[in-house]
Scaffold this motif. Structure first.
Motif, PDB file in Angstrom:
ATOM      1  N   GLN A   1       0.825  -1.205   0.000  1.00 47.61           N
ATOM      2  CA  GLN A   1       0.000   0.000   0.000  1.00 47.61           C
ATOM      3  C   GLN A   1       0.860   1.256   0.000  1.00 47.61           C
ATOM      4  O   GLN A   1       0.599   2.212  -0.733  1.00 47.61           O
ATOM      5  N   ILE A   2       1.890   1.251   0.826  1.00 51.22           N
ATOM      6  CA  ILE A   2       2.783   2.413   0.908  1.00 51.22           C
ATOM      7  C   ILE A   2       3.519   2.612  -0.406  1.00 51.22           C
ATOM      8  O   ILE A   2       3.722   3.746  -0.855  1.00 51.22           O
ATOM      9  N   GLU A   3       3.919   1.514  -1.057  1.00 53.68           N
ATOM     10  CA  GLU A   3       4.617   1.632  -2.333  1.00 53.68           C
ATOM     11  C   GLU A   3       3.718   2.243  -3.406  1.00 53.68           C
ATOM     12  O   GLU A   3       4.133   3.129  -4.158  1.00 53.68           O
ATOM     13  N   VAL A   4       2.466   1.789  -3.471  1.00 55.01           N
ATOM     14  CA  VAL A   4       1.536   2.386  -4.435  1.00 55.01           C
ATOM     15  C   VAL A   4       1.274   3.840  -4.074  1.00 55.01           C
ATOM     16  O   VAL A   4       1.259   4.717  -4.946  1.00 55.01           O
ATOM     17  N   LEU A   5       1.085   4.118  -2.791  1.00 56.47           N
ATOM     18  CA  LEU A   5       0.828   5.486  -2.348  1.00 56.47           C
ATOM     19  C   LEU A   5       1.983   6.410  -2.696  1.00 56.47           C
ATOM     20  O   LEU A   5       1.774   7.580  -3.055  1.00 56.47           O
ATOM     21  N   ARG A   6       3.188   5.897  -2.613  1.00 53.96           N
ATOM     22  CA  ARG A   6       4.356   6.713  -2.972  1.00 53.96           C
ATOM     23  C   ARG A   6       4.251   7.198  -4.403  1.00 53.96           C
ATOM     24  O   ARG A   6       4.485   8.379  -4.696  1.00 53.96           O
ATOM     25  N   TRP A   7       3.837   6.308  -5.326  1.00 55.21           N
ATOM     26  CA  TRP A   7       3.778   6.692  -6.736  1.00 55.21           C
ATOM     27  C   TRP A   7       2.536   7.518  -7.046  1.00 55.21           C
ATOM     28  O   TRP A   7       2.569   8.384  -7.923  1.00 55.21           O
ATOM     29  N   LEU A   8       1.455   7.309  -6.314  1.00 48.52           N
ATOM     30  CA  LEU A   8       0.309   8.197  -6.457  1.00 48.52           C
ATOM     31  C   LEU A   8       0.692   9.619  -6.044  1.00 48.52           C
ATOM     32  O   LEU A   8       0.336  10.595  -6.712  1.00 48.52           O
ATOM     33  N   SER A   9       1.431   9.736  -4.947  1.00 49.18           N
ATOM     34  CA  SER A   9       1.860  11.043  -4.468  1.00 49.18           C
ATOM     35  C   SER A   9       2.866  11.673  -5.423  1.00 49.18           C
ATOM     36  O   SER A   9       2.800  12.881  -5.702  1.00 49.18           O
ATOM     37  N   TRP A  10       3.793  10.870  -5.931  1.00 49.68           N
ATOM     38  CA  TRP A  10       4.787  11.376  -6.884  1.00 49.68           C
ATOM     39  C   TRP A  10       4.098  11.894  -8.139  1.00 49.68           C
ATOM     40  O   TRP A  10       4.471  12.938  -8.684  1.00 49.68           O
ATOM     41  N   ASN A  11       3.086  11.175  -8.588  1.00 48.24           N
ATOM     42  CA  ASN A  11       2.339  11.641  -9.752  1.00 48.24           C
ATOM     43  C   ASN A  11       1.724  13.015  -9.483  1.00 48.24           C
ATOM     44  O   ASN A  11       1.880  13.951 -10.271  1.00 48.24           O
ATOM     45  N   ASP A  12       1.025  13.143  -8.364  1.00 48.20           N
ATOM     46  CA  ASP A  12       0.290  14.372  -8.111  1.00 48.20           C
ATOM     47  C   ASP A  12       1.210  15.562  -7.849  1.00 48.20           C
ATOM     48  O   ASP A  12       0.867  16.693  -8.204  1.00 48.20           O
ATOM     49  N   CYS A  13       2.372  15.303  -7.250  1.00 50.63           N
ATOM     50  CA  CYS A  13       3.277  16.393  -6.894  1.00 50.63           C
ATOM     51  C   CYS A  13       4.289  16.734  -7.989  1.00 50.63           C
ATOM     52  O   CYS A  13       4.731  17.885  -8.069  1.00 50.63           O
ATOM     53  N   HIS A  14       4.660  15.749  -8.814  1.00 45.69           N
ATOM     54  CA  HIS A  14       5.761  15.968  -9.757  1.00 45.69           C
ATOM     55  C   HIS A  14       5.398  15.646 -11.205  1.00 45.69           C
ATOM     56  O   HIS A  14       5.560  16.482 -12.099  1.00 45.69           O
ATOM     57  N   TRP A  15       4.927  14.421 -11.449  1.00 48.38           N
ATOM     58  CA  TRP A  15       4.717  13.967 -12.816  1.00 48.38           C
ATOM     59  C   TRP A  15       3.551  14.672 -13.494  1.00 48.38           C
ATOM     60  O   TRP A  15       3.682  15.188 -14.603  1.00 48.38           O
ATOM     61  N   ALA A  16       2.406  14.718 -12.830  1.00 48.87           N
ATOM     62  CA  ALA A  16       1.239  15.371 -13.435  1.00 48.87           C
ATOM     63  C   ALA A  16       1.494  16.842 -13.753  1.00 48.87           C
ATOM     64  O   ALA A  16       1.172  17.301 -14.853  1.00 48.87           O
TER      65      ALA A  16
ATOM     66  N   GLY B   1      -1.561   2.626  -9.513  1.00 52.35           N
ATOM     67  CA  GLY B   1      -0.463   3.551  -9.758  1.00 52.35           C
ATOM     68  C   GLY B   1      -0.154   3.700 -11.238  1.00 52.35           C
ATOM     69  O   GLY B   1       0.131   4.802 -11.720  1.00 52.35           O
ATOM     70  N   ASP B   2      -0.204   2.600 -11.973  1.00 50.56           N
ATOM     71  CA  ASP B   2       0.039   2.661 -13.418  1.00 50.56           C
ATOM     72  C   ASP B   2      -1.016   3.513 -14.104  1.00 50.56           C
ATOM     73  O   ASP B   2      -0.697   4.361 -14.955  1.00 50.56           O
ATOM     74  N   PHE B   3      -2.269   3.299 -13.757  1.00 48.54           N
ATOM     75  CA  PHE B   3      -3.338   4.067 -14.391  1.00 48.54           C
ATOM     76  C   PHE B   3      -3.238   5.550 -14.024  1.00 48.54           C
ATOM     77  O   PHE B   3      -3.506   6.421 -14.851  1.00 48.54           O
ATOM     78  N   GLN B   4      -2.835   5.834 -12.795  1.00 51.39           N
ATOM     79  CA  GLN B   4      -2.702   7.228 -12.367  1.00 51.39           C
ATOM     80  C   GLN B   4      -1.602   7.936 -13.169  1.00 51.39           C
ATOM     81  O   GLN B   4      -1.809   9.021 -13.710  1.00 51.39           O
ATOM     82  N   LEU B   5      -0.440   7.312 -13.259  1.00 47.21           N
ATOM     83  CA  LEU B   5       0.699   7.946 -13.925  1.00 47.21           C
ATOM     84  C   LEU B   5       0.518   8.039 -15.429  1.00 47.21           C
ATOM     85  O   LEU B   5       0.997   8.983 -16.061  1.00 47.21           O
ATOM     86  N   ALA B   6      -0.161   7.054 -16.005  1.00 45.03           N
ATOM     87  CA  ALA B   6      -0.244   6.996 -17.468  1.00 45.03           C
ATOM     88  C   ALA B   6      -1.342   7.865 -18.051  1.00 45.03           C
ATOM     89  O   ALA B   6      -1.366   8.100 -19.258  1.00 45.03           O
ATOM     90  N   SER B   7      -2.246   8.366 -17.226  1.00 44.99           N
ATOM     91  CA  SER B   7      -3.472   8.965 -17.769  1.00 44.99           C
ATOM     92  C   SER B   7      -3.209  10.168 -18.661  1.00 44.99           C
ATOM     93  O   SER B   7      -3.880  10.340 -19.677  1.00 44.99           O
ATOM     94  N   MET B   8      -2.263  11.032 -18.315  1.00 41.69           N
ATOM     95  CA  MET B   8      -1.963  12.168 -19.184  1.00 41.69           C
ATOM     96  C   MET B   8      -0.825  11.873 -20.154  1.00 41.69           C
ATOM     97  O   MET B   8      -0.656  12.603 -21.130  1.00 41.69           O
ATOM     98  N   ALA B   9      -0.047  10.841 -19.902  1.00 39.40           N
ATOM     99  CA  ALA B   9       1.116  10.552 -20.738  1.00 39.40           C
ATOM    100  C   ALA B   9       0.819   9.597 -21.880  1.00 39.40           C
ATOM    101  O   ALA B   9       1.626   9.479 -22.810  1.00 39.40           O
ATOM    102  N   THR B  10      -0.319   8.904 -21.830  1.00 33.27           N
ATOM    103  CA  THR B  10      -0.630   7.914 -22.851  1.00 33.27           C
ATOM    104  C   THR B  10      -0.607   8.507 -24.258  1.00 33.27           C
ATOM    105  O   THR B  10      -0.130   7.878 -25.205  1.00 33.27           O
ATOM    106  N   ASP B  11      -1.102   9.718 -24.412  1.00 33.66           N
ATOM    107  CA  ASP B  11      -1.138  10.380 -25.723  1.00 33.66           C
ATOM    108  C   ASP B  11       0.090  11.258 -25.940  1.00 33.66           C
ATOM    109  O   ASP B  11       0.004  12.324 -26.546  1.00 33.66           O
ATOM    110  N   TRP B  12       1.231  10.784 -25.501  1.00 32.02           N
ATOM    111  CA  TRP B  12       2.419  11.618 -25.513  1.00 32.02           C
ATOM    112  C   TRP B  12       2.847  12.024 -26.918  1.00 32.02           C
ATOM    113  O   TRP B  12       3.336  13.139 -27.122  1.00 32.02           O
ATOM    114  N   ARG B  13       2.628  11.156 -27.894  1.00 32.60           N
ATOM    115  CA  ARG B  13       2.997  11.529 -29.268  1.00 32.60           C
ATOM    116  C   ARG B  13       2.089  12.634 -29.786  1.00 32.60           C
ATOM    117  O   ARG B  13       2.568  13.635 -30.337  1.00 32.60           O
ATOM    118  N   SER B  14       0.784  12.479 -29.605  1.00 27.85           N
ATOM    119  CA  SER B  14      -0.160  13.512 -30.050  1.00 27.85           C
ATOM    120  C   SER B  14       0.067  14.820 -29.313  1.00 27.85           C
ATOM    121  O   SER B  14      -0.127  15.902 -29.877  1.00 27.85           O
TER     122      SER B  14
END
Length: 220
Positions: free
Chosen positions: A88-103, A161-174
């Motif tokens: 749970q903590i590992e998934v939460l880490r990447w959810l938090s990383w997405n919201d604070c940095h990646w997104a 976590g995968d779905f969270q991080l990929a949601s805006m990056a999936t269309d990266w080429r477009s």
């Protein structure tokens, strides 16, 4: 259960998860440009006036990561770890990383190319994105290094976590995101694209349980 959505990145991950898990759901598409998210009856459900919003009996949830964890708990699916606090903590880490940095790094590109196109908001403005490239590449390098030898971001399996991080990056080429030099990120995105529910998460008017918000009366 009823899920309110628009064709955007946060609802996408919840829609994909519900479809992937085979959840019975009533899908209510909101009209962003007609101001349906600002209607008082919808604000009673979600005071942020955003989507997604999930209604399950008397329970109302907003924020996509919370909704995804809830759906996994309802289904007993380990895309949100149910028994391991460490996982749970590992998934939460990447959810938090997405919201604070990646997104924040990918969202300017997503908005200019995907959001504007989807909602008829005019052509992309490329000039401001030049200054955003360095921040995107900074965090793409972090993700790329982490994904070396991995197919998923956490727990060695598909998680929310995968779905969270990929949601805006999936269309990266477009969206003209400069991700070509990050092969592990590209490989990971392409791998998710082979999951049917991720590749095509959107309800259509012909689907059972899918309808437009105009036909819906909010609870009194």
């Amino acid at each position: 259960m009823r899920l309110y959505w628009i064709r955007a990145q946060a609802p996408r991950r919840v829609l994909a998860l519900a479809k992937h898990l085979g959840m019975a759901m009533e899908y209510v598409e909101m009209d962003l440009m007609a101001g349906e998210l600002a209607r008082p009856e919808y604000a009673l459900l979600n005071p942020n006036k955003k989507v997604p919003t999930l209604v399950d009996g008397d329970r109302v949830l907003w924020e996509s990561s919370a909704i995804m964890a809830y759906l996994c708990a309802k289904r007993g699916a380990d895309m949100w770890p149910m028994t391991s606090v460490v996982e749970q903590i590992e998934v939460l880490r990447w959810l938090s990383w997405n919201d604070c940095h990646w997104a924040p790094a990918v969202s300017p590109f997503y908005f200019e190319y995907i959001v504007k196109s989807t909602f008829g908001m005019g052509p992309p403005d490329r000039e401001p994105l030049r200054a955003k490239e360095a921040n995107l590449m900074r965090f793409a390098a972090v993700l790329d290094q982490h994904l070396e030898g991995r197919d998923y971001v956490a727990c060695d399996r598909l998680t929310i976590g995968d779905f969270q991080l990929a949601s805006m990056a999936t269309d990266w080429r477009s969206a003209e995101m400069p991700l070509e030099s990050f092969p592990n990120v590209v490989r990971w995105i392409e791998g998710l694209g082979r999951i049917p529910a991720w590749a095509d998460p959107w309800p259509s008017n012909g689907d059972d349980g899918a309808r437009r918000a105009a036909s819906h009366r909010a609870p009194q």
